[in-house]
Design a protein around this motif. Structure first.
Motif, PDB file in Angstrom:
ATOM      1  N   ASP A 100       0.832  -1.209   0.000  1.00 13.40           N
ATOM      2  CA  ASP A 100       0.000   0.000   0.000  1.00 13.40           C
ATOM      3  C   ASP A 100       0.862   1.254   0.000  1.00 13.40           C
ATOM      4  N   LYS A 101       1.892   1.261   0.852  1.00  9.08           N
ATOM      5  CA  LYS A 101       2.752   2.443   0.947  1.00  9.08           C
ATOM      6  C   LYS A 101       3.458   2.705  -0.385  1.00  9.08           C
ATOM      7  N   GLU A 102       3.970   1.652  -0.982  1.00 10.29           N
ATOM      8  CA  GLU A 102       4.647   1.816  -2.275  1.00 10.29           C
ATOM      9  C   GLU A 102       3.688   2.376  -3.321  1.00 10.29           C
ATOM     10  N   TYR A 103       2.479   1.863  -3.348  1.00 10.86           N
ATOM     11  CA  TYR A 103       1.490   2.291  -4.337  1.00 10.86           C
ATOM     12  C   TYR A 103       1.065   3.745  -4.139  1.00 10.86           C
ATOM     13  N   VAL A 104       0.651   4.106  -2.919  1.00 10.64           N
ATOM     14  CA  VAL A 104       0.125   5.466  -2.723  1.00 10.64           C
ATOM     15  C   VAL A 104       1.221   6.522  -2.817  1.00 10.64           C
ATOM     16  N   THR A 105       2.450   6.181  -2.434  1.00  8.21           N
ATOM     17  CA  THR A 105       3.520   7.180  -2.559  1.00  8.21           C
ATOM     18  C   THR A 105       3.977   7.323  -4.005  1.00  8.21           C
TER      19      THR A 105
END
Length: 193
Positions: A100-105
């Motif tokens: 999730d962090k990789e995607y949203v950032t």
């Protein structure tokens, strides 16, 4: 094709929109990249009065009989937190939040946005047999913050109840339809005669 949000996701999205003030709430956001099976349960985007822009990234597990994913872990990283199912649950959530962090950032520029990651679950048991999972969740959240520099907020048990109570209170104070199905259901329940 986007699947319909589940009931717990609708409540979280309603909370983000009507209590946190998010202007945009998305459900079951999937990556467009071929082979990427990423799905985020709820994303909320808010611009505060101070001009800050915040992206809320929420994973929601609404198991009313307690947080639990059956399975066998891929490694022994979470072995100290109990049986294989507990380890598998922690491993699954760890992978999910890192993805999730990789995607949203990638989706939202970190220079323009700040990020809030949240795990919502109404029932995470803390009795003698399941204390390992509860401890593991808090340790996982601490490790996520250490590795990413971003907080992973656990909205579980009492915190979950407090937030849904705030949403119910708001539902009882208005009859306006905000286009959030979870909130509309609460409004109906709060306005019964």
């Amino acid at each position: 094709m986007t699947e319909q949000p589940e009931s717990g996701e609708l409540l979280v999205g309603s909370y983000l929109r009507l209590v946190e003030g998010c202007e945009l709430v998305m459900y079951n956001q999937r990556s467009q990249e071929q082979g990427n099976q990423l799905e985020i349960d709820v994303i909320g985007v808010d611009s505060t009065e101070q001009g800050e822009r915040v992206v809320y990234t929420c994973e929601v597990v609404t198991h009313i009989d307690g947080l639990h994913y059956s399975g066998t872990p891929d490694n022994d990283r979470w072995v100290e937190y109990g049986n294989e199912d507990y380890q598998h649950t922690l491993e699954r959530l760890w992978r999910k939040f890192n993805s999730d962090k990789e995607y949203v950032t990638d989706l939202f520029d970190a220079d323009d946005y700040s990020f809030v990651f949240q795990f919502w679950s109404p029932v995470v048991r803390g009795n003698r047999d399941e204390k390992y999972l509860l401890t593991g969740l808090y340790d996982m959240a601490d490790e996520f913050e250490e590795e990413t520099g971003t907080e992973l907020e656990l909205v579980i048990n009492e915190q979950y109840t407090e937030r849904i109570e705030a949403l119910r209170e708001k539902a009882g104070q208005t009859e306006k339809d905000y286009g959030e199905l979870g909130f509309r259901i609460l409004q109906i329940l709060e306005h019964l005669r």
